[in-house]
Design an enzyme around this catalytic site. Sequence first.
Site, mmCIF file in Angstrom:
data_model
loop_
_atom_site.group_PDB
_atom_site.id
_atom_site.type_symbol
_atom_site.label_atom_id
_atom_site.label_comp_id
_atom_site.label_asym_id
_atom_site.label_seq_id
_atom_site.Cartn_x
_atom_site.Cartn_y
_atom_site.Cartn_z
ATOM 1 N N HIS A 157 -36.846 -44.567 -25.514
ATOM 2 C CA HIS A 157 -36.515 -45.622 -24.547
ATOM 3 C C HIS A 157 -36.194 -46.947 -25.232
ATOM 4 O O HIS A 157 -35.632 -47.846 -24.598
ATOM 5 C CB HIS A 157 -37.659 -45.793 -23.535
ATOM 6 C CG HIS A 157 -38.881 -46.471 -24.070
ATOM 7 N ND1 HIS A 157 -40.002 -45.768 -24.478
ATOM 8 C CD2 HIS A 157 -39.177 -47.779 -24.258
ATOM 9 C CE1 HIS A 157 -40.921 -46.624 -24.877
ATOM 10 N NE2 HIS A 157 -40.449 -47.839 -24.761
ATOM 11 N N ASP A 216 -39.513 -38.528 -24.862
ATOM 12 C CA ASP A 216 -39.336 -39.915 -25.303
ATOM 13 C C ASP A 216 -39.551 -40.022 -26.817
ATOM 14 O O ASP A 216 -40.569 -40.504 -27.296
ATOM 15 C CB ASP A 216 -40.327 -40.817 -24.560
ATOM 16 C CG ASP A 216 -40.033 -42.300 -24.764
ATOM 17 O OD1 ASP A 216 -38.951 -42.622 -25.288
ATOM 18 O OD2 ASP A 216 -40.879 -43.122 -24.384
ATOM 19 N N SER A 234 -44.109 -50.301 -28.200
ATOM 20 C CA SER A 234 -43.359 -49.076 -27.943
ATOM 21 C C SER A 234 -42.773 -48.499 -29.224
ATOM 22 O O SER A 234 -42.224 -49.223 -30.050
ATOM 23 C CB SER A 234 -42.227 -49.348 -26.950
ATOM 24 O OG SER A 234 -42.725 -49.560 -25.662
ATOM 25 N N GLY A 235 -42.864 -47.190 -29.351
ATOM 26 C CA GLY A 235 -42.325 -46.509 -30.520
ATOM 27 C C GLY A 235 -43.260 -46.490 -31.702
ATOM 28 O O GLY A 235 -42.999 -45.795 -32.686
ATOM 29 N N GLY A 266 -44.075 -54.317 -26.625
ATOM 30 C CA GLY A 266 -43.802 -54.627 -28.024
ATOM 31 C C GLY A 266 -44.342 -53.579 -28.972
ATOM 32 O O GLY A 266 -43.955 -53.529 -30.133
#
Length: 837
Positions: free
Chosen positions: A643, A691, A787-788, A785
């Site tokens: 995403h 994701d 994410s990933g 912030g």
Amino acid sequence: MSTRCEENEQTSGDDNASQQDAASIADVSVEVSTVDHTLQELRRKYRKTRRRPKGLKRLWAYLLNIPHLSVITTAVVFVIVVVMWSLLWVFIFRRESNSVAYFAGMFRVANVEFIPEYRQAESHEFVSMASKIQHVVSNVYKMSSVARLYKQAVISDLSNNDKGGVLVHFWMVFVVPRLKSPSMCEECIGAIFRDSILTTLANRSSVGYLQGLPVDIDSILINGVQRSDYTSNTAGSQCVDKMYANLPGARVPLNVFSSWGGVNCHVKLTSVPGSLIRLTVTSLVIEPSGCVNDALTVYDALLPMRGRILHRVCEPVSSSFSIVSTSNVMLLSFRMTNGNKSFRGHFDAIAEEICMSQLETYLEPAISGQIFSPFYPSLLPPQCSCTWTFQTPNSASGVALQFHNYVLNPKDMKGCDHGWWRVNEVIFCGSYVGHRTVFRIADHNPEVEFRCSSRNSAQPFQASYSSYDISQPCPESHFLCATGLCVEKSRRCDGLDDCQDESDEVLCSRPTMNCGGNSPLHPLFVCNGETDCTGGEDEINCTQETTCTAIRYQCTSGSCILKKNAKCDGVHDCQDRSDEADCECGRPSLLKNVGSSSGSERIVGGANSVEGEWPWQVSLHFDGSLYCGASVLSSDWLVSAAHCFSKERLSDPRYWRAHMGMLTQGSAKHIAEIQRIIVHEYYNAHTFDYDIALLQLKKSWPAPLSPLIQPVCLPPSSHTVTDSHRCIVTGWGYRSEEDKALPSVLQKAEVSILSQSECKKIYGPISPRMLCAGVPSGERDACRGDSGGPLSCQAPGGGRWFLIGIVSWGSGCGRPNLPGVYTRVNKFTSWIYSHIS
């Protein structure tokens, strides 16, 4: 006075100016005339004996004359002003004025017969028709609110389609000051064109009149394009080719090579009216760069219009595939940098497929037939449809559709991105998944309608159909999964996801140990790295070879062993020793402590990290600002969340930088450029399923930075996290939902992994590719912030760190009983290795 006159006569050889001066002075007073006369005589003698200036000296003396000096000064000032104004105009005002906006458009002129000569831009017929249409288009914009900005319109191509008339492809150019550029939005330009078409209430069709020209309003499409698109496709370009398929089914070969230099070429394909174009890509040799350097873009038009992109190929192609247009035109845009790059393929004209069938099923469910997506095995075009009518043997039987990688779900408020289905007046949306599903229709004579709904070409699908007993969908000894599959009841709650959605593993009571009993131990306890039985019988014979399942470790040789967490545990468990290969990972070397763990530096219950503590942690910056996190997998690859790259501009690797070996923002030891981004092909932007994304670096980090930058271990599919594992989520994200400032120091927070049953109770439709982690109070969690970024878990006894999760989504940040949701990495191990190996 008279005496003066006499003396003047004696000096008749002098200049007139001197005589006038003397006369004027004598007239002033008789008493001084004699003295003035004497002075004049001396002045004349001095002038005769003085040498006159020559050359530059004479010019300089002339210029220094006061009247001349004032004129020259004025002229110099004027020149300076003109020069300064010219420079301002060239470098500022002209730059502002000469911002050129390019647009590509298309529309259908109805009630006009298409003739073959229109295909030739040099023919008299094309020039005549194009001039007429160009005049109309120009008048539209010359009389509009953007008339002062309009420069020209150019008719590029005239083609025909199955709707009749002439399909017009055209360019438009506007000269726009940057301050006015927002008024040049493509929606505005399109609205001006549409609003100029006159329609009447009595007219039941979509055709109106544009200055006497019958135009189909529904066919109008206008897109903004790049200058390079315009210059490389106009008549003066040396790399535009046109090819025509005049015989249905006849293959026209296509080959493009760039052995002697870069290629930026376009091939326009057309076929006979009433047909479609099928392009077959046999091979494509390019450099994978996320479509930045090398790419093949296929358009459903004759101009490179963003709204008409059928398919983009950014990776090398070794297995052939086909793409089908929605009309009889197609544009291929090749971009190949220097090197031995090539394209091989062909195209042909095919008939529009009438996809409508009446199918009968048999009483025995084992006997089945097949249905296919339109144009199978070609990719699905954006517009297509199929209708199947089924007939079962009796009213007690329904129809079961078993898909290979596709699932149907009831339509919600959102649109259908990958297929629109109508089953007996009930609407469903299709989506792609990585497993089998069964869709059952409890009707003996259902009608099933399918329509394409993707913006671009989509993957094909196939399904087998058969009858089933409506009252008993599965055999008595089987369990009905939410995916529609039937699995044996004995396989429920065995730790294996037999249903592909874990519906056979939820609502399961904790299995009994049964240590020392006659029945075998539950698979969850066998060789999981923890001694569950006091006698330790659950952890013996763990290297014994056994049948392969998803919860058993598979060696490179193909054999499987009972031990679940055999990867990189320091013990050679496989006979081929493959379980200890590639284990330079997950071993941080702490260098120094900075700061404290005070609550003021938290990211939802976190604390400051120590330099070198998380060497696989990466801060991804988009266009210079922190946007997401990532983890190091190898010297060339990072892994993050899909995403983070879901939007068009976010998918461009040129805007991204990976800040590595960093504890405090702004102190990265190495900043790497991204070469390409690979988002999982099944990623669902609505549900966040699949994701996950991979990022390839342009260049690896220097070897001396290895203590600060190193990979995290990738878990095998059998990897199990127990209560004894220590799990930490890290990142530079916000410390709470209300925070406005990001922390500067990398934060860490210890969380616990919840069971899938608990996770589903909280969030409902959690897929098997997700996991939940947090604490009941919600005081420790990831946030915006992060994410990933990684959820890393360490094996008991100070073992290596494995990447168990990727920060994906959640309900707020740090809320009680609402844990964070992560991508379950061990579900994607095979997919990751298929790209990075």
